[in-house]
Every structure is written in C-alpha cells, then in structure tokens.
Design a protein around this motif. Sequence first.
Motif, PDB file in Angstrom:
ATOM      1  N   ILE A 259       0.841  -1.199   0.000  1.00 47.62           N
ATOM      2  CA  ILE A 259       0.000   0.000   0.000  1.00 47.62           C
ATOM      3  C   ILE A 259       0.878   1.251   0.000  1.00 47.62           C
ATOM      4  N   ALA A 260       1.934   1.252   0.815  1.00 43.18           N
ATOM      5  CA  ALA A 260       2.854   2.395   0.841  1.00 43.18           C
ATOM      6  C   ALA A 260       3.514   2.577  -0.524  1.00 43.18           C
ATOM      7  N   ASP A 261       3.861   1.484  -1.164  1.00 44.61           N
ATOM      8  CA  ASP A 261       4.461   1.520  -2.500  1.00 44.61           C
ATOM      9  C   ASP A 261       3.505   2.213  -3.476  1.00 44.61           C
ATOM     10  N   TRP A 262       2.245   1.818  -3.444  1.00 39.40           N
ATOM     11  CA  TRP A 262       1.236   2.424  -4.313  1.00 39.40           C
ATOM     12  C   TRP A 262       1.056   3.906  -3.994  1.00 39.40           C
ATOM     13  N   ILE A 263       1.002   4.229  -2.707  1.00 37.26           N
ATOM     14  CA  ILE A 263       0.796   5.620  -2.301  1.00 37.26           C
ATOM     15  C   ILE A 263       1.918   6.506  -2.843  1.00 37.26           C
ATOM     16  N   PHE A 264       3.158   6.063  -2.698  1.00 37.08           N
ATOM     17  CA  PHE A 264       4.277   6.870  -3.180  1.00 37.08           C
ATOM     18  C   PHE A 264       4.279   6.978  -4.704  1.00 37.08           C
ATOM     19  N   GLY A 265       3.870   5.922  -5.386  1.00 34.16           N
ATOM     20  CA  GLY A 265       3.742   5.993  -6.839  1.00 34.16           C
ATOM     21  C   GLY A 265       2.709   7.019  -7.274  1.00 34.16           C
ATOM     22  N   TRP A 266       1.560   7.024  -6.600  1.00 39.08           N
ATOM     23  CA  TRP A 266       0.513   7.998  -6.925  1.00 39.08           C
ATOM     24  C   TRP A 266       0.911   9.407  -6.521  1.00 39.08           C
ATOM     25  N   LEU A 267       1.656   9.547  -5.421  1.00 41.78           N
ATOM     26  CA  LEU A 267       2.146  10.873  -5.033  1.00 41.78           C
ATOM     27  C   LEU A 267       3.088  11.436  -6.095  1.00 41.78           C
ATOM     28  N   LEU A 268       3.912  10.571  -6.662  1.00 38.57           N
ATOM     29  CA  LEU A 268       4.800  11.019  -7.735  1.00 38.57           C
ATOM     30  C   LEU A 268       3.982  11.470  -8.944  1.00 38.57           C
ATOM     31  N   PHE A 269       2.942  10.726  -9.274  1.00 44.87           N
ATOM     32  CA  PHE A 269       2.072  11.105 -10.388  1.00 44.87           C
ATOM     33  C   PHE A 269       1.399  12.448 -10.112  1.00 44.87           C
ATOM     34  N   LEU A 270       0.873  12.637  -8.896  1.00 45.38           N
ATOM     35  CA  LEU A 270       0.244  13.904  -8.535  1.00 45.38           C
ATOM     36  C   LEU A 270       1.250  15.053  -8.570  1.00 45.38           C
ATOM     37  N   GLY A 271       2.480  14.772  -8.165  1.00 40.10           N
ATOM     38  CA  GLY A 271       3.536  15.777  -8.271  1.00 40.10           C
ATOM     39  C   GLY A 271       3.761  16.190  -9.717  1.00 40.10           C
ATOM     40  N   GLY A 272       3.623  15.241 -10.628  1.00 44.55           N
ATOM     41  CA  GLY A 272       3.738  15.559 -12.047  1.00 44.55           C
ATOM     42  C   GLY A 272       2.631  16.497 -12.507  1.00 44.55           C
ATOM     43  N   ILE A 273       1.433  16.294 -11.973  1.00 47.18           N
ATOM     44  CA  ILE A 273       0.328  17.203 -12.301  1.00 47.18           C
ATOM     45  C   ILE A 273       0.659  18.608 -11.808  1.00 47.18           C
TER      46      ILE A 273
END
Length: 120
Positions: free
Chosen positions: A3-17
């Motif tokens: 879950i933490a792995d997924w969260i950090f992946g999505w945070l990186l994507f949101l950072g891209g936005i």
Amino acid sequence: MKIADWIFGWLLFLGGIGHGLGSLKAYSHSPELLLWAECATLAVWLLAALNLLRASRPEDRPLAWVSFFGCLAWGAAAVAFGRLIRDVLDFRPLINLILALVLAAFSLRTASTRASVSTT
C-alpha cells in the motif's frame, strides 16, 4: 508495504500534475522553456507509471531494475534543480528527492528478491 508503494507511486504522479500546471503558469510566455518543462512532466508521469506497474508485478525483476535506476536519475535531477535554485531544501526538489528515494528503495527490494519457484 504494498500500500505504501502504491501511495508513493501515486504521489509522484500527482507531483507531475503540479509540475505541469506550475510550468504552464511560469513558462506560458516562453514556448521553448514550456516544452522542456512539460517534457519533465511527461518523464515523471512515466516514472510514476513504471513504479505503479512494478508494485503490481513483484515477480518482474527487470522492470524493478529499470524503475530503480529511473528513480535514482530523478533524484539526481531533483538535487541538480535544488542546486540551480540555490536551495536544495526548497519544497519542490526536496519532495521529488524523497519520493524518488523511497520508490528507489521499493524498486531495489523488488529487484533483489528471489522469484518464488512454483511446483506444479
């Protein structure tokens, strides 16, 4: 941990936005700079996608290695940006460095685990 792995992946994507929107605001007057800034947005989205794919495929060690080295490169780019603006502790490079290092650690863990051998 997954879950933490997924969260950090999505945070990186949101950072891209955030990067993409910030680039539009900052560089709308300069198409050349805007193009390169948006290319960085694309790069971070691709890296986030690699990490999200890796998180869902724990047996794919080659993908994990690609993700690992991509995260290291993104972390180096974040530090370089921080040095260019003369503030490595600025939120923008710092958050990118933290996300990149955490995802690199997850990627290295995936890459270095032995594939389970199934007996059929």
